[in-house]
Design an enzyme around this catalytic site. Structure first.
Site, PDB file in Angstrom:
ATOM      1  CG  ASP A 211      -2.943   0.421   0.810  1.00 18.09           C
ATOM      2  OD1 ASP A 211      -2.290   1.927   0.367  1.00 18.09           O
ATOM      3  OD2 ASP A 211      -3.135  -0.145   1.214  1.00 18.09           O
ATOM      4  CG  HIS A 259     -15.087  -0.948  -3.646  1.00 13.73           C
ATOM      5  ND1 HIS A 259     -16.193  -1.386  -2.796  1.00 13.73           N
ATOM      6  CD2 HIS A 259     -15.056  -0.560  -3.234  1.00 13.73           C
ATOM      7  CE1 HIS A 259     -15.849  -0.985  -1.634  1.00 13.73           C
ATOM      8  NE2 HIS A 259     -14.561  -0.085  -2.142  1.00 13.73           N
TER       9      HIS A 259
END
Length: 352
Positions: A211, A259
């Protein structure tokens, strides 16, 4: 089961003409009241107080929380009506759900998620009509020229709040999918909740959370708190800016990631995952999947609207993911259903 008559009571004429009761609409329009009752109760520390005291009456609660007697009684009544509290004689005590998830210090404490919604998510929802009319997010980005997930636009409150949701979802995913004893790359792994839960359930599994650098700093602390620093590492990076994803992993996890993005970006990320995996490697997509006929389920459909509020993405169907995965070169696409706060299924695919 609620045996009360519908509100307003149906007249003989209504029944004769088959007029439906208005209850479902009333439940929808009052939904904000229920969520904000929970927000208020969490903000004043109601559930933690009742847990510490073993229950309390209205007067004791008002004194213990430092709030007036009138709202104390009303808040207790509201939370009891929502099955967050129950009466024990003259005292109110936490329901099992409140005791497990709304008492500060519990392993899966959900209060940070409630606060994140209140301060970060709900303001955008108050302008959802604007988002529907324009197709543009209504959640205000403090630094619109910076990336969606940069520290300036996703405060620590966001990561703290998302952690319990991710942890409970990761726990359910661990039971639904056999991750085995290999090496897992958790792409966009946030605070590391998925990696922690998966490694706890699968003792032979080792993981890397990939990340942004400022997120990895937060993640490393969470991993250390879980006592899993020897099995879970962090790899700072940006999956849309780095030339390749980190290699050396048997499985890649994309959980609550796709998403956030539109179809072209998602196809780009799936192609990067394909390149990073060895032959025989597995890709796991964990999401709230919209039904293929796009009639629900409600949690996935409403999460999709939540993406409209703040991102360029939406929630997709298993069929859409399957199409993109096959186009990227994967085969053996299958869906494993399960139930969790942040997902209702996992789409799995294999690199030939």
């Amino acid at each position: 089961m609620d045996d009360r008559p519908p509100y307003p009571p149906a007249s003989p004429a209504d029944a004769a003409h088959g007029t439906p009761p208005v209850d479902p609409l009333f439940a929808l329009t009052s939904g904000l009241w229920a969520s904000q009752a929970l927000v208020a109760a969490e903000a004043v520390g109601l559930f933690t107080f009742l847990s510490q005291e073993g229950g309390a009456g209205a007067a004791e609660t008002a004194e213990g929380l430092g709030i007036p007697a009138r709202p104390a009684e009303m808040l207790l009544t509201a939370c009891a009506s929502l099955d967050l509290l129950r009466r024990d004689g003259e005292r109110y005590v936490n329901s099992p759900v409140a005791e497990e998830y709304l008492v500060r210090g519990r392993p899966y404490y959900f209060g940070d998620y409630v606060r994140m919604l209140q301060h970060y998510v709900y303001p955008g929802w108050m302008r959802v009509t604007d988002a529907v009319r324009t197709g543009r997010p209504t959640r205000q980005a403090p630094e619109p020229d910076k990336g969606l997930f940069e520290a300036e636009n996703r405060p620590e409150l966001f990561w703290d709040g998302l952690y319990p949701l991710s942890a409970l979802t990761g726990r359910a995913l661990a039971r639904a999918v056999d991750f085995g004893a290999g090496r897992l790359l958790d792409v966009g792994g946030g605070g590391g909740a998925f990696a922690v839960e998966l490694c706890r359930y699968h003792p032979g599994l080792r993981a890397t959370v990939y990340d942004l650098p400022h997120v990895c700093a937060f993640t490393a602390d969470r991993i250390a708190e879980a006592g899993l620093s020897e099995r879970i590492g962090v790899h700072p990076g940006d999956f849309f800016a780095d030339p390749e994803l980190p290699g050396g992993h048997d499985t890649i996890l994309l959980s609550m990631i796709l998403h956030d993005w539109d179809e072209p970006r998602n196809r780009e990320l799936l192609a990067a995952c394909f390149r990073a995996l060895p032959s025989g490697g597995t890709l796991v997509i964990s999401e709230l999947l919209v039904d293929d006929d796009k009639t629900g389920p409600a949690d996935a459909a409403l999460m999709s609207l939540n993406m409209l509020i703040g991102t360029p993405g939406r929630n997709y169907t298993a069929a859409e993911y399957g199409q993109w995965l096959r186009a990227a070169g994967f085969d053996g696409v299958r869906t494993v259903p399960f139930r969790a706060p942040g997902a209702n299924g996992a789409v799995l695919a294999r690199k030939p």
